[in-house]
Write an enzyme that holds these catalytic residues in place. Sequence first.
Site, PDB file in Angstrom:
ATOM      1  N   GLU A 260      45.908  38.389  41.527  1.00  0.00           N
ATOM      2  CA  GLU A 260      45.215  37.924  40.322  1.00  0.00           C
ATOM      3  C   GLU A 260      45.005  39.105  39.373  1.00  0.00           C
ATOM      4  OE1 GLU A 260      41.209  36.507  41.032  1.00  0.00           O
ATOM      5  OE2 GLU A 260      40.732  36.443  38.895  1.00  0.00           O
TER       6      GLU A 260
ATOM      7  N   ARG B  24      40.430  41.317  31.426  1.00  0.00           N
ATOM      8  CA  ARG B  24      39.253  42.071  31.002  1.00  0.00           C
ATOM      9  C   ARG B  24      39.612  43.357  30.292  1.00  0.00           C
ATOM     10  NH1 ARG B  24      36.294  41.675  36.647  1.00  0.00           N
ATOM     11  NH2 ARG B  24      36.261  39.411  36.807  1.00  0.00           N
TER      12      ARG B  24
ATOM     13  N   THR C 201      39.432  35.412  34.851  1.00  0.00           N
ATOM     14  CA  THR C 201      38.515  35.550  33.713  1.00  0.00           C
ATOM     15  C   THR C 201      38.947  34.656  32.543  1.00  0.00           C
ATOM     16  OG1 THR C 201      38.357  37.880  34.411  1.00  0.00           O
ATOM     17  CG2 THR C 201      37.040  37.243  32.548  1.00  0.00           C
TER      18      THR C 201
ATOM     19  N   LYS D 118      36.110  28.669  43.392  1.00  0.00           N
ATOM     20  CA  LYS D 118      35.767  30.069  43.636  1.00  0.00           C
ATOM     21  C   LYS D 118      34.253  30.169  43.556  1.00  0.00           C
ATOM     22  CE  LYS D 118      35.797  33.903  40.355  1.00  0.00           C
ATOM     23  NZ  LYS D 118      36.522  35.062  39.827  1.00  0.00           N
TER      24      LYS D 118
HETATM   25  C1  3PG Z   1      36.000  38.706  40.143  1.00  0.00           C
HETATM   26  O1  3PG Z   1      36.464  38.586  39.032  1.00  0.00           O
HETATM   27  O2  3PG Z   1      36.152  37.832  40.997  1.00  0.00           O
HETATM   28  C2  3PG Z   1      35.168  39.887  40.450  1.00  0.00           C
HETATM   29  O3  3PG Z   1      35.288  40.864  39.503  1.00  0.00           O
HETATM   30  C3  3PG Z   1      35.369  40.460  41.781  1.00  0.00           C
HETATM   31  O4  3PG Z   1      34.209  41.145  42.052  1.00  0.00           O
HETATM   32  P1  3PG Z   1      34.199  42.517  42.840  1.00  0.00           P
HETATM   33  O5  3PG Z   1      34.579  43.557  41.843  1.00  0.00           O
HETATM   34  O6  3PG Z   1      32.798  42.656  43.368  1.00  0.00           O
HETATM   35  O7  3PG Z   1      35.216  42.428  43.954  1.00  0.00           O
END
Ligand code: 3PG
Length: 205
Positions: free
Chosen positions: A41, A45, A69, A129
């Site tokens: 994925e 961002r 995102t 999710k």
């Molecule tokens: C996401 O988009 O799922 C998160 O940024 C993942 O979070 P993490 O950086 O705590 O793994």
Amino acid sequence: MKSFSQLMGEQTLLPIIQANSVEEGVNIAKAMADAGIALVEVVLRTPASLAVISAIKAQLPQLKVGAGTILSAKDHHAALDAGADFIITPATSDTLLKALADSPVPVLPGVSNTADILLAREHGYSELKLFPASLSGGIPFLSAMSSVFGDIIFCPTGGISASNNKDYLALNNVFAVGGTWVAKADWVENQQWQNITDACAQACK
Ligand code: 3PG
């Protein structure tokens, strides 16, 4: 509705790529692929994200590459134009789920509470999710959801680590776990690609 877990197949790790440049993104994806990862994925961002998706698809055609995102119909179309094989959202709204209803690729909506789960379920989703997992109740929350929403399975992300990922995976309503712990920002900065391969391999054991 296309199944995201079916696209993941046997893979139970959803490794997340956050890259500041195309080169960085491709290097991260290569390091993940070296651990046997077949699906990654890329989170939208950074300004490079969409170009990262296209570049990984071109240079590592064996990988399935999704966009994370996704917050709007505009993001959805941009991700599809870049070649995204699946779509992940950090949160859920009626507007967003309506915009994604006709997606040609699997969609994994993000939820953080019971109201979100019900809304996504009403839109026909049974794979969600949980985000941010550790701040949204973590393992006790997911355990509680298995009796209320027995037909929903989850991929928790946010706060998953090398030390807790197996505990999440042990839950009967968790089909995968995702996160950035397998591609830490300082490893990327210092080009320590082997660390990424090793962390992915460890998580897939
Ligand atoms: C996401 O988009 O799922 C998160 O940024 C993942 O979070 P993490 O950086 O705590 O793994």
